[in-house]
Design a protein around this motif. Structure first.
Motif, PDB file in Angstrom:
ATOM      1  N   PHE A   3       0.857  -1.562  -0.043  1.00 14.08           N
ATOM      2  CA  PHE A   3      -0.151  -0.130   0.016  1.00 14.08           C
ATOM      3  C   PHE A   3       0.738   1.139   0.075  1.00 14.08           C
ATOM      4  N   LEU A   4       1.821   1.124   0.908  1.00 10.60           N
ATOM      5  CA  LEU A   4       2.595   2.436   0.931  1.00 10.60           C
ATOM      6  C   LEU A   4       3.519   2.476  -0.535  1.00 10.60           C
ATOM      7  N   SER A   5       4.103   1.521  -1.064  1.00  9.73           N
ATOM      8  CA  SER A   5       4.619   1.680  -2.341  1.00  9.73           C
ATOM      9  C   SER A   5       3.731   2.371  -3.420  1.00  9.73           C
ATOM     10  N   TYR A   6       2.597   2.049  -3.354  1.00  9.62           N
ATOM     11  CA  TYR A   6       1.579   2.861  -4.364  1.00  9.62           C
ATOM     12  C   TYR A   6       1.452   4.366  -3.914  1.00  9.62           C
ATOM     13  N   PHE A   7       1.373   4.496  -2.741  1.00  9.35           N
ATOM     14  CA  PHE A   7       1.251   5.909  -2.127  1.00  9.35           C
ATOM     15  C   PHE A   7       2.492   6.635  -2.279  1.00  9.35           C
ATOM     16  N   LEU A   8       3.774   6.013  -1.976  1.00  4.51           N
ATOM     17  CA  LEU A   8       4.856   6.999  -2.305  1.00  4.51           C
ATOM     18  C   LEU A   8       5.147   7.029  -3.845  1.00  4.51           C
ATOM     19  N   ASP A   9       4.805   6.021  -4.563  1.00  4.58           N
ATOM     20  CA  ASP A   9       5.132   6.311  -6.121  1.00  4.58           C
ATOM     21  C   ASP A   9       4.194   7.488  -6.859  1.00  4.58           C
ATOM     22  N   GLY A  10       2.823   7.461  -5.915  1.00  4.25           N
ATOM     23  CA  GLY A  10       1.862   8.544  -6.155  1.00  4.25           C
ATOM     24  C   GLY A  10       2.532  10.012  -5.935  1.00  4.25           C
ATOM     25  N   CYS A  11       3.402  10.022  -4.890  1.00  2.00           N
ATOM     26  CA  CYS A  11       3.947  11.343  -4.393  1.00  2.00           C
ATOM     27  C   CYS A  11       4.968  11.621  -5.341  1.00  2.00           C
ATOM     28  N   ALA A  12       5.709  10.578  -5.803  1.00  2.00           N
ATOM     29  CA  ALA A  12       6.783  10.829  -6.889  1.00  2.00           C
ATOM     30  C   ALA A  12       6.288  11.494  -8.327  1.00  2.00           C
ATOM     31  N   THR A  13       5.289  10.851  -8.535  1.00  2.00           N
ATOM     32  CA  THR A  13       4.563  11.266  -9.751  1.00  2.00           C
ATOM     33  C   THR A  13       4.024  12.617  -9.797  1.00  2.00           C
ATOM     34  N   ALA A  14       3.501  12.876  -8.546  1.00  2.00           N
ATOM     35  CA  ALA A  14       2.924  14.180  -8.419  1.00  2.00           C
ATOM     36  C   ALA A  14       3.977  15.358  -8.598  1.00  2.00           C
ATOM     37  N   TRP A  15       4.986  14.798  -8.046  1.00  2.00           N
ATOM     38  CA  TRP A  15       6.347  15.759  -8.170  1.00  2.00           C
ATOM     39  C   TRP A  15       6.776  15.980  -9.468  1.00  2.00           C
ATOM     40  N   ILE A  16       6.734  15.060 -10.365  1.00  2.00           N
ATOM     41  CA  ILE A  16       7.380  15.213 -11.798  1.00  2.00           C
ATOM     42  C   ILE A  16       6.126  15.983 -12.362  1.00  2.00           C
ATOM     43  N   SER A  17       4.824  15.791 -12.085  1.00  2.00           N
ATOM     44  CA  SER A  17       3.857  16.686 -12.652  1.00  2.00           C
ATOM     45  C   SER A  17       4.039  18.116 -12.516  1.00  2.00           C
ATOM     46  N   ILE A  18       4.432  18.393 -11.327  1.00  2.00           N
ATOM     47  CA  ILE A  18       4.559  19.846 -11.014  1.00  2.00           C
ATOM     48  C   ILE A  18       5.734  20.424 -11.611  1.00  2.00           C
ATOM     49  N   ASN A  19       6.991  19.312 -11.696  1.00  2.00           N
ATOM     50  CA  ASN A  19       7.885  19.521 -12.308  1.00  2.00           C
ATOM     51  C   ASN A  19       7.657  19.974 -13.875  1.00  2.00           C
ATOM     52  N   LYS A  20       6.892  19.305 -14.384  1.00  2.00           N
ATOM     53  CA  LYS A  20       6.446  19.605 -15.877  1.00  2.00           C
ATOM     54  C   LYS A  20       5.787  20.860 -16.091  1.00  2.00           C
ATOM     55  N   LEU A  21       4.914  21.352 -15.037  1.00  2.00           N
ATOM     56  CA  LEU A  21       4.118  22.803 -14.883  1.00  2.00           C
ATOM     57  C   LEU A  21       5.264  23.975 -15.098  1.00  2.00           C
TER      58      LEU A  21
END
Length: 297
Positions: free
Chosen positions: A41-59
């Motif tokens: 569960f935490l692996s999916y949550f943490l990957d979600g955090c990393a994905t959000a980090w990349i999305s904001i970097n894209k912005l």
């Protein structure tokens, strides 16, 4: 003007990184609890955090860098597959490019790290929490002195990859081993002009550890039409365009055709077949990069 853009963009990267690293570090402590469903569960949550980090970097990149990304070959990619990714490597910008191009298209990119890096303050814990595999490689000379350790590094790699058997993953490998420079190219005395010689060992470790689980090999060609940029060039908005082409190979077909065998490390003939295939792939990539460079003149 470009300097101010670079300052604001770098500040944006820093704030975004601190914002997302904080929950990752907190959750990484909770991930120490050795309960498999909880860790999954935490692996999916943490990957979600990393994905959000990349999305904001894209912005951030859209606001400040305003680089045009010309991307081809990404149709049909999915979060449900297991990928091995290889690419040419010319700049630290490559990592930002790969994260942007594949964000939300395939599972979050993981890099193999040296085992010693787990002790890097804060980052080591964050990498562990994000399931970056740590590996130990023994040299031929070391194995000759300690023959009892033969195969232990591959065994450790397989163990590190066990967590990926139940959760789709994308494993990244820069097969040249280092960033391209004309000086490094000249030192290798290679026939390649735009690339360094590829090293098959890293790919072989991943394929030997996970070959029965990985679905596709993505071969990425990154081209900078206006010259290889530095990170500072990129954040300052001095990189007008980046070309990215993705070639997709079926790993099952590579295995069935005899290009790669699971006995790679024990079979010299198999090693040669795979190394020749990879060298040919890199020669084709070099030709493509030369054609792109000529078209810009």
């Amino acid at each position: 003007m470009h300097v101010f853009i670079g300052i604001f963009s770098s500040l944006f990267y820093f704030i975004n990184t601190v914002f997302w690293v904080t929950p990752i570090l907190i959750m990484s402590i909770l991930k120490i609890i050795p309960i498999k469903p909880w860790r999954t569960f935490l692996s999916y949550f943490l990957d979600g955090c990393a994905t959000a980090w990349i999305s904001i970097n894209k912005l951030n990149q859209n606001l400040f860098s305003r680089t045009h990304f010309n991307v081809s070959g990404v149709d049909g990619l999915t979060h449900k597959d297991w990928y091995l990714i290889i690419a040419n490597h010319a700049s630290w910008v490559d990592i930002l490019v790969l994260q942007r191009v594949f964000n939300r298209k395939i599972p979050f990119l993981k890099f193999f790290l040296k085992k010693e890096l787990i002790w890097v303050p804060f980052l080591g814990l964050a990498w562990w929490a994000l399931d970056f595999p740590f590996m130990r490689r023994y040299s031929k000379a070391f194995i000759a002195k300690h023959p009892q350790l033969k195969g232990k590094d591959l065994e450790a790699t397989r163990k590190a990859c066990e967590k990926f058997r139940f959760k789709p993953v994308s494993i990244m490998n820069f097969v040249e081993g280092t960033r391209f420079t004309p000086q490094k190219n000249a030192a290798q005395n290679t026939s390649l002009e735009c690339l360094l010689n590829p090293k098959a060992g890293g790919m072989a470790y991943v394929l030997s550890a996970m070959g029965d689980k990985l679905h596709k090999l993505l071969d990425i060609t990154i081209h900078y039409p206006h010259g290889i940029p530095s990170y500072w060039d990129f954040v300052c908005g001095r990189v007008p365009q980046i070309n990215v082409h993705v070639a997709v190979f079926s790993i099952e077909e590579l295995v069935n055709s005899g290009v790669f065998g699971m006995d790679y490390f024990d079979n010299p003939e198999q090693r040669e077949i795979f190394q020749v295939w990879l060298s040919q792939l890199w020669k084709q990539k070099d030709q493509e990069l030369k054609k792109l460079a000529m078209s810009q003149k």
